[in-house]
Scaffold this motif. Structure first.
Motif, PDB file in Angstrom:
ATOM      1  N   GLU A 113      -2.726  -1.390   2.481  1.00 20.72           N
ATOM      2  CA  GLU A 113      -4.091  -0.865   2.435  1.00 20.72           C
ATOM      3  C   GLU A 113      -4.702  -0.652   3.816  1.00 20.72           C
ATOM      4  OE1 GLU A 113      -6.425  -3.339  -0.091  1.00 20.72           O
ATOM      5  OE2 GLU A 113      -5.405  -2.702  -1.937  1.00 20.72           O
TER       6      GLU A 113
ATOM      7  N   HIS B  76       5.369  10.068  -4.301  1.00 24.73           N
ATOM      8  CA  HIS B  76       6.016   8.890  -4.866  1.00 24.73           C
ATOM      9  C   HIS B  76       4.993   7.896  -5.420  1.00 24.73           C
ATOM     10  CE1 HIS B  76       8.988   5.656  -5.248  1.00 24.73           C
ATOM     11  NE2 HIS B  76       8.094   4.853  -4.678  1.00 24.73           N
ATOM     12  N   THR B  77       3.895   7.700  -4.715  1.00 27.53           N
ATOM     13  CA  THR B  77       2.909   6.682  -5.117  1.00 27.53           C
ATOM     14  C   THR B  77       1.813   7.219  -6.019  1.00 27.53           C
ATOM     15  OG1 THR B  77       1.543   7.133  -3.156  1.00 27.53           O
ATOM     16  CG2 THR B  77       3.268   5.445  -2.944  1.00 27.53           C
TER      17      THR B  77
ATOM     18  N   ASP C 285       4.214  -2.585   0.062  1.00 30.56           N
ATOM     19  CA  ASP C 285       5.339  -2.103  -0.731  1.00 30.56           C
ATOM     20  C   ASP C 285       6.358  -1.436   0.189  1.00 30.56           C
ATOM     21  OD1 ASP C 285       4.217  -2.900  -3.175  1.00 30.56           O
ATOM     22  OD2 ASP C 285       3.030  -1.053  -3.275  1.00 30.56           O
TER      23      ASP C 285
ATOM     24  N   LYS D 288      -0.826   8.427  -4.816  1.00 32.08           N
ATOM     25  CA  LYS D 288      -2.056   8.118  -4.089  1.00 32.08           C
ATOM     26  C   LYS D 288      -2.116   8.925  -2.789  1.00 32.08           C
ATOM     27  CE  LYS D 288      -2.491   3.408  -5.902  1.00 32.08           C
ATOM     28  NZ  LYS D 288      -2.661   1.977  -5.538  1.00 32.08           N
TER      29      LYS D 288
ATOM     30  N   LEU E  94       5.738  10.422   0.365  1.00 32.21           N
ATOM     31  CA  LEU E  94       5.180   9.134  -0.043  1.00 32.21           C
ATOM     32  C   LEU E  94       3.965   9.311  -0.950  1.00 32.21           C
ATOM     33  CD1 LEU E  94       5.577   7.220   3.322  1.00 32.21           C
ATOM     34  CD2 LEU E  94       6.878   6.863   1.205  1.00 32.21           C
TER      35      LEU E  94
ATOM     36  N   LEU F 199      -3.656   4.519   1.068  1.00 33.23           N
ATOM     37  CA  LEU F 199      -2.607   3.680   1.637  1.00 33.23           C
ATOM     38  C   LEU F 199      -2.235   4.177   3.033  1.00 33.23           C
ATOM     39  CD1 LEU F 199      -0.222   3.392  -1.452  1.00 33.23           C
ATOM     40  CD2 LEU F 199      -1.745   1.604  -0.579  1.00 33.23           C
TER      41      LEU F 199
ATOM     42  N   LEU G 226       4.105   0.458   2.949  1.00 34.63           N
ATOM     43  CA  LEU G 226       2.798   0.963   2.540  1.00 34.63           C
ATOM     44  C   LEU G 226       1.853  -0.197   2.261  1.00 34.63           C
ATOM     45  CD1 LEU G 226       5.107   2.912   0.824  1.00 34.63           C
ATOM     46  CD2 LEU G 226       3.043   4.318   0.860  1.00 34.63           C
TER      47      LEU G 226
ATOM     48  N   VAL H   4       9.449   1.422   0.422  1.00 32.50           N
ATOM     49  CA  VAL H   4      10.093   2.567  -0.199  1.00 32.50           C
ATOM     50  C   VAL H   4      11.237   3.003   0.712  1.00 32.50           C
ATOM     51  CG1 VAL H   4       9.841   4.949  -0.977  1.00 32.50           C
ATOM     52  CG2 VAL H   4       7.952   3.332  -1.278  1.00 32.50           C
TER      53      VAL H   4
ATOM     54  N   ALA I 275       0.940   4.128   5.784  1.00 32.30           N
ATOM     55  CA  ALA I 275       2.387   3.915   5.820  1.00 32.30           C
ATOM     56  C   ALA I 275       2.903   3.970   7.253  1.00 32.30           C
ATOM     57  CB  ALA I 275       3.102   4.961   4.975  1.00 32.30           C
TER      58      ALA I 275
ATOM     59  N   VAL J 207      -1.852   9.120   0.914  1.00 28.12           N
ATOM     60  CA  VAL J 207      -1.113   8.297   1.876  1.00 28.12           C
ATOM     61  C   VAL J 207      -1.237   8.884   3.271  1.00 28.12           C
ATOM     62  CG1 VAL J 207       1.155   7.416   2.551  1.00 28.12           C
ATOM     63  CG2 VAL J 207       0.534   7.532   0.125  1.00 28.12           C
TER      64      VAL J 207
END
Length: 616
Positions: free
Chosen positions: A216, A343-344, A203, A346, A340, A177, A214, A205, A179, A348
């Motif tokens: 792709e 949080h995800t 998304d 993934k 982040l 992702l 966030l 946050v 951000a 980032v």
């Protein structure tokens, strides 16, 4: 050599024969990767081109302090790196001598081989055996025998990769992702809510200081930020940098009144953004227990210790930085990526756009300087008082909020034999401030040299300094600059710091192009072409700041957004620059920040002459 030798900087692969060098400090453009490679090549008697260069992860227990700040990298690491490489050379010679059953001092290492008469063994053949040996005495290569160190023909190890675009930066790190963050619309504002009705394929946050979008890919994330409706509260929506400057003027310390009649002038210096060519970027992959970070940080050891407070396992991988100048000592962009990612769940990548960085930087503080001086019959100052009103650095509040500490820091910057006093008044910063190339010296030396240049006297700019100089090392570099300068010394400035000294002479040539000659003594110059590049870079920063680059605040917001309204020097603005590296037996000194204050003072006087007012 394998890690069991205790040598973290140099290893030889027994299968391939490749020599790998681990650079312990981040390279932010200052050329430390090249300098370290030169040290290893010199002590191991191989070519720089034959080495494999790796960047160390953040690991102070293995590599020692890893900060790329305060212009002390070479001072700090040159002896450990050279000793590590020399140790490997001695290990190889020991192994060869043992095989041949001869004395070690009868063997020589050169170009990847150890030789004894007609006998010859490669480093590769000796690597495994040598790794287990411990030399009793380590001898560094004497300077008079250097072939690589001190050689101005050695080019940067990553020069070709930079020019061709093959060098990977933080932005090139893959991630699940991307951000971007909607940041405060005015200074100090905190987020209260958002409406994502018009946000697509991204998304949101909410963070303590903004809203992360966030997606792709970068385009989708930025478009989402443009479409996000947000609400904010608090902060300083009426903040104005003109008022800040007026407040600093009013806060000038009383200081001391010079004896007899005196000359008084006031100088002000603006806020400056770091504006590295590469805005802050960081990528993180995190779970509750473990985090891996890729970032162009100036402080991988600091970042690692900070993250170890929240994670059991931390890996910090410093990427090659596209400029830093103090900005990437900060950890804000790093912590955003980690938060982040956690949080995800993934990987980032957090991207700061140019506007983000320009308007949410940690700026060089504003400052006001009042200098008073009593002069003799020749117009030369014989007593001076320098009062400074400025802000502390947010990154080091406890230290820089103390006027006595700042006074002590600046006390050794003045190289002339003029008795005097310095007084600091420190006010709470109304905006985030941070380390900017040369920190307070950029303002302090600028004011002192501008004052000296503006005094009415029969002596030209060069003569007045030669009459006043008591520091013989500074005198030597000033004389070297004068000898090399082909023209009139219209503007002159000197500076000493970081165990090094510099003198800058500037003039406007007949064709209107600025001519600058700088002479520098950095002690033993390990990488002469790197020395010249650092001085040239500092001069170009001074070109920018003396031609109007500044940060201003109106209605609570930083006005400048990019290089369009923060006019950093372009190629066509480049002066004719000559850099003289003065031979010296002094210890290795610092360099990255050294030349900026003197260059800014010389170019400032050339541009603004004897004016008072809003100068830098």
């Amino acid at each position: 050599m394998n890690p069991a030798t205790g040598n973290p900087f140099v290893r030889i692969d027994a299968e391939s024969g490749l020599v790998t060098v681990t650079v312990p400090v981040p390279d932010t453009g200052q050329g430390v990767r090249t300098a370290v490679a030169m040290m290893v090549a010199e002590e191991l008697k191989v070519s720089v081109e034959s080495l494999v260069i790796e960047q160390a992860e953040g690991d102070p227990d293995t590599y020692g302090p890893q900060l790329a700040v305060n212009s002390n990298t070479m001072q700090r690491i040159h002896e450990p790196i050279r000793t590590a490489a020399a140790t490997v050379r001695h290990q190889l010679i020991m192994a060869a001598a043992h095989r041949w059953q001869v004395a070690e001092d009868e063997c020589d290492a050169d170009n990847g081989f150890v030789r004894h008469g007609e006998d010859c063994l490669s480093y590769q053949e000796l690597a495994e055996e040598a790794a287990a040996l411990t030399p009793t005495e380590i001898k560094l290569t004497p300077q008079q025998e250097w072939k690589t160190l001190g050689n101005p023909a050695i080019k940067r190890v990553d020069q070709d990769a930079i020019v061709t675009g093959r060098l990977a930066y933080a932005v090139d790190q893959p991630a699940d992702l991307v951000a971007v963050i909607a940041r405060p619309p005015w200074i100090g504002a905190t987020p209260t809510g958002f409406d994502a009705a018009k946000v697509h394929n991204a998304d949101v946050v909410q963070l303590e200081h903004g809203f992360a979008l966030l997606a792709e890919d970068t385009y989708t994330a930025i478009k989402a930020r443009e479409n996000l409706a947000t609400t904010w509260q608090g902060g300083s929506p009426d903040a104005d940098s003109d008022q800040w400057m007026a407040d600093l003027r009013a806060a000038l310390p009383e200081g001391s009144t010079p004896p007899g009649e005196y000359v008084e002038k006031i100088f002000v210096t603006p806020m400056l953004a770091h504006a590295p060519m590469e805005p802050p970027t960081a990528t993180a992959k995190a779970t509750e227990e473990e985090v891996t970070l890729w970032a162009p940080t100036q402080a991988p050891d600091k970042v690692r210790k900070l993250l170890e407070e929240d994670f059991e396992k931390v890996t910090v991988i410093p990427t090659r930085a596209g400029g830093a100048f103090g900005r990437k000592f900060e950890v804000d962009f790093v912590l955003e990526a980690v938060q982040l990612a956690r949080h995800t769940g993934k990987t980032v990548k957090v991207l700061w756009t140019r506007d983000d960085d320009m308007q949410h930087d940690s700026y060089r503080p504003l400052s006001v300087h009042r200098i008073r001086a009593t002069v003799n019959d020749e117009g030369l100052p014989v007593w001076r008082d320098h009062a400074v009103s400025t802000w502390p650095l947010s990154a080091m509040l406890e230290v820089t909020s103390n006027p006595q500490i700042l006074k002590m820091m600046m006390a050794n910057k003045y190289p002339y034999g003029v008795e005097g006093e310095v007084h600091f008044a420190i006010s709470e910063p109304p905006i985030r401030t941070g380390f900017w190339r040369s920190v307070y010296a950029g303002q302090f030396v600028y004011a002192e040299e501008m004052f000296l240049s503006g005094l009415e006297m029969p002596h030209n700019q060069l003569e007045r300094r030669l009459k006043l100089l008591t520091d013989q090392r500074v005198r030597k570099v000033l004389e070297a600059a004068a000898e090399a300068h082909d023209g009139e010394p219209e503007a002159v400035a000197c500076h000493r710091d970081y165990g090094s000294v510099v003198a800058v002479i500037a003039e406007t040539g007949r064709d209107g192009r600025t001519k600058i000659t700088a002479a520098v003594d950095v002690g033993v110059a390990l990488h002469p072409s790197g020395v010249r590049q650092q001085v040239e870079g500092a001069i170009m920063d001074a070109v920018s700041t003396t031609r109007g680059a500044r940060i201003t605040v109106k209605q609570g917001k930083v006005v400048q957004k990019s290089f369009g309204d923060y006019p950093w020097a372009r190629i066509g603005d480049t002066p004719e620059i000559t850099v003289v590296v003065v031979a010296s037996d002094e210890p290795v000194g610092g360099l990255g920040e050294l030349a900026y204050p003197a260059a800014a003072a010389a170019l400032g006087f050339l541009s603004h002459g004897k004016q008072n007012g809003d100068l830098r």
